[in-house]
Design a protein around this motif. Structure first.
Motif, mmCIF file in Angstrom:
data_model
loop_
_atom_site.group_PDB
_atom_site.id
_atom_site.type_symbol
_atom_site.label_atom_id
_atom_site.label_comp_id
_atom_site.label_asym_id
_atom_site.label_seq_id
_atom_site.Cartn_x
_atom_site.Cartn_y
_atom_site.Cartn_z
ATOM 1 N N MET A 1 0.779 -1.179 0.007
ATOM 2 C CA MET A 1 -0.041 -0.123 0.063
ATOM 3 C C MET A 1 0.988 1.265 0.054
ATOM 4 N N THR A 2 0.458 2.269 -0.850
ATOM 5 C CA THR A 2 1.353 3.570 -0.880
ATOM 6 C C THR A 2 0.940 4.129 0.396
ATOM 7 N N GLU A 3 2.223 4.939 0.969
ATOM 8 C CA GLU A 3 2.157 5.701 1.957
ATOM 9 C C GLU A 3 1.324 6.959 1.685
ATOM 10 N N GLU A 4 0.346 7.390 2.727
ATOM 11 C CA GLU A 4 -0.197 8.583 2.521
ATOM 12 C C GLU A 4 0.658 9.795 2.469
ATOM 13 N N PHE A 5 0.224 10.743 1.822
ATOM 14 C CA PHE A 5 0.817 12.048 1.777
ATOM 15 C C PHE A 5 -0.088 13.143 2.563
ATOM 16 N N GLN A 6 0.607 14.336 2.829
ATOM 17 C CA GLN A 6 -0.227 15.310 3.586
ATOM 18 C C GLN A 6 0.164 16.729 2.655
ATOM 19 N N ILE A 7 -0.891 17.491 2.359
ATOM 20 C CA ILE A 7 -0.686 18.438 1.949
ATOM 21 C C ILE A 7 -0.502 19.564 3.012
ATOM 22 N N GLY A 8 0.626 20.595 2.579
ATOM 23 C CA GLY A 8 1.088 21.476 3.767
ATOM 24 C C GLY A 8 -0.008 22.634 3.931
ATOM 25 N N PHE A 9 -0.437 23.154 2.642
ATOM 26 C CA PHE A 9 -1.084 24.662 2.909
ATOM 27 C C PHE A 9 -1.863 24.759 1.644
ATOM 28 N N LEU A 10 -2.966 25.421 1.391
ATOM 29 C CA LEU A 10 -3.510 25.994 0.181
ATOM 30 C C LEU A 10 -2.554 27.075 -0.536
ATOM 31 N N ASP A 11 -1.956 26.522 -1.619
ATOM 32 C CA ASP A 11 -0.854 27.522 -2.171
ATOM 33 C C ASP A 11 -1.708 28.606 -3.016
ATOM 34 N N HIS A 12 -2.394 28.048 -3.993
ATOM 35 C CA HIS A 12 -3.436 29.203 -4.569
ATOM 36 C C HIS A 12 -4.485 29.027 -5.356
ATOM 37 N N VAL A 13 -5.273 29.838 -5.569
ATOM 38 C CA VAL A 13 -6.602 29.543 -6.560
ATOM 39 C C VAL A 13 -6.406 30.172 -7.526
ATOM 40 N N ALA A 14 -6.354 29.637 -8.751
ATOM 41 C CA ALA A 14 -6.137 30.382 -10.010
ATOM 42 C C ALA A 14 -7.587 30.741 -10.765
ATOM 43 N N ILE A 15 -7.834 31.978 -10.873
ATOM 44 C CA ILE A 15 -8.930 32.572 -11.379
ATOM 45 C C ILE A 15 -8.767 33.480 -12.652
ATOM 46 N N ARG A 16 -9.791 33.522 -13.578
ATOM 47 C CA ARG A 16 -9.669 34.507 -14.973
ATOM 48 C C ARG A 16 -10.349 35.497 -14.709
ATOM 49 N N VAL A 17 -9.877 36.679 -15.227
ATOM 50 C CA VAL A 17 -10.672 37.955 -15.124
ATOM 51 C C VAL A 17 -10.531 38.550 -16.161
ATOM 52 N N LYS A 18 -11.489 39.631 -16.492
ATOM 53 C CA LYS A 18 -11.630 40.600 -17.701
ATOM 54 C C LYS A 18 -10.556 41.460 -17.551
ATOM 55 N N ASP A 19 -10.149 41.795 -16.407
ATOM 56 C CA ASP A 19 -9.142 43.035 -16.409
ATOM 57 C C ASP A 19 -8.046 42.810 -15.262
ATOM 58 N N ILE A 20 -6.764 42.251 -15.604
ATOM 59 C CA ILE A 20 -5.901 41.770 -14.624
ATOM 60 C C ILE A 20 -5.364 42.926 -13.440
ATOM 61 N N GLU A 21 -5.288 44.105 -13.872
ATOM 62 C CA GLU A 21 -4.931 45.085 -13.273
ATOM 63 C C GLU A 21 -6.026 45.692 -12.153
ATOM 64 N N VAL A 22 -7.160 45.470 -12.858
ATOM 65 C CA VAL A 22 -8.382 45.954 -11.735
ATOM 66 C C VAL A 22 -8.417 45.067 -10.591
ATOM 67 N N SER A 23 -8.541 43.804 -11.209
ATOM 68 C CA SER A 23 -8.660 42.637 -10.043
ATOM 69 C C SER A 23 -7.370 42.687 -9.140
ATOM 70 N N ALA A 24 -6.388 42.857 -9.619
ATOM 71 C CA ALA A 24 -5.095 42.539 -8.681
ATOM 72 C C ALA A 24 -5.138 43.888 -7.782
ATOM 73 N N LYS A 25 -5.408 44.808 -8.289
ATOM 74 C CA LYS A 25 -5.764 46.217 -7.449
ATOM 75 C C LYS A 25 -6.665 45.815 -6.293
ATOM 76 N N TRP A 26 -7.639 45.088 -6.579
ATOM 77 C CA TRP A 26 -8.998 44.916 -5.614
ATOM 78 C C TRP A 26 -8.310 43.809 -4.666
ATOM 79 N N TYR A 27 -7.670 42.978 -4.909
ATOM 80 C CA TYR A 27 -6.982 42.113 -4.125
ATOM 81 C C TYR A 27 -5.968 42.608 -3.166
ATOM 82 N N GLU A 28 -5.351 43.573 -3.397
ATOM 83 C CA GLU A 28 -4.209 44.357 -2.789
ATOM 84 C C GLU A 28 -4.899 45.296 -1.840
ATOM 85 N N ASP A 29 -5.761 46.296 -2.418
ATOM 86 C CA ASP A 29 -6.662 47.073 -1.442
ATOM 87 C C ASP A 29 -7.456 46.583 -0.500
ATOM 88 N N VAL A 30 -8.366 45.553 -0.971
ATOM 89 C CA VAL A 30 -9.377 45.078 -0.073
ATOM 90 C C VAL A 30 -8.833 43.816 1.064
#
Length: 105
Positions: A1-30
Motif C-alpha cells: 500500500m502506498t504511504e499517505e501524503f499530507q498537503i502542507g497548505f493551500l498554495d493558490h487558487v487560479a482565477i480568470r478575470v476580464k481586467d488583470i490590473e483592476v482585479s489585482a488592485k482589488w485584492y491588494e486594496d481590499v
C-alpha cells in the motif's frame, strides 16, 4: 500500500478575470495581498499572496466555451484563515472602505 501524503497548505487558487490590473488592485486594496510576479512568466499570471497562500490571476478568454454547471467546476468561494484579532481588523477596514459584507452561520 502506498504511504499517505499530507498537503502542507493551500498554495493558490487560479482565477480568470476580464481586467488583470483592476482585479489585482482589488485584492491588494481590499484583502491586503502582496503582488508577486516573475519576469520569465510574462504578463501573467499575477500572484497575490498572503503568506504562502494566494490567488493567481489570468486573463479571461472570451472565446472559451462556457462550462456547464453539471461539470461541477464552479467555485463558490475561497477563504484565507485569520485569527480573531485580524478578523476584527478586516471588518473595521471594510467598514471604513464602505464595502458591504455579510456573515452566515
Amino acid at each position: 500500500m502506498t504511504e499517505e501524503f499530507q498537503i502542507g497548505f493551500l498554495d493558490h487558487v487560479a482565477i480568470r478575470v476580464k481586467d488583470i490590473e483592476v482585479s489585482a488592485k482589488w485584492y491588494e486594496d481590499v484583502l491586503g495581498l502582496k503582488r508577486y510576479r516573475l519576469k520569465e512568466w510574462g504578463p501573467f499570471p499575477v500572484f497575490l499572496l498572503a503568506g504562502r497562500s494566494g490567488v493567481a490571476i489570468f486573463p479571461a478568454d472570451g472565446s472559451d466555451p462556457e462550462i456547464p454547471i453539471s461539470k461541477n467546476v464552479r467555485i463558490d468561494h475561497f477563504a484565507f484563515n485569520v485569527n480573531k484579532e485580524n478578523f476584527k481588523l478586516a471588518r473595521k477596514r471594510y467598514e471604513e472602505m464602505g464595502i458591504e459584507y455579510r456573515f452566515e452561520d
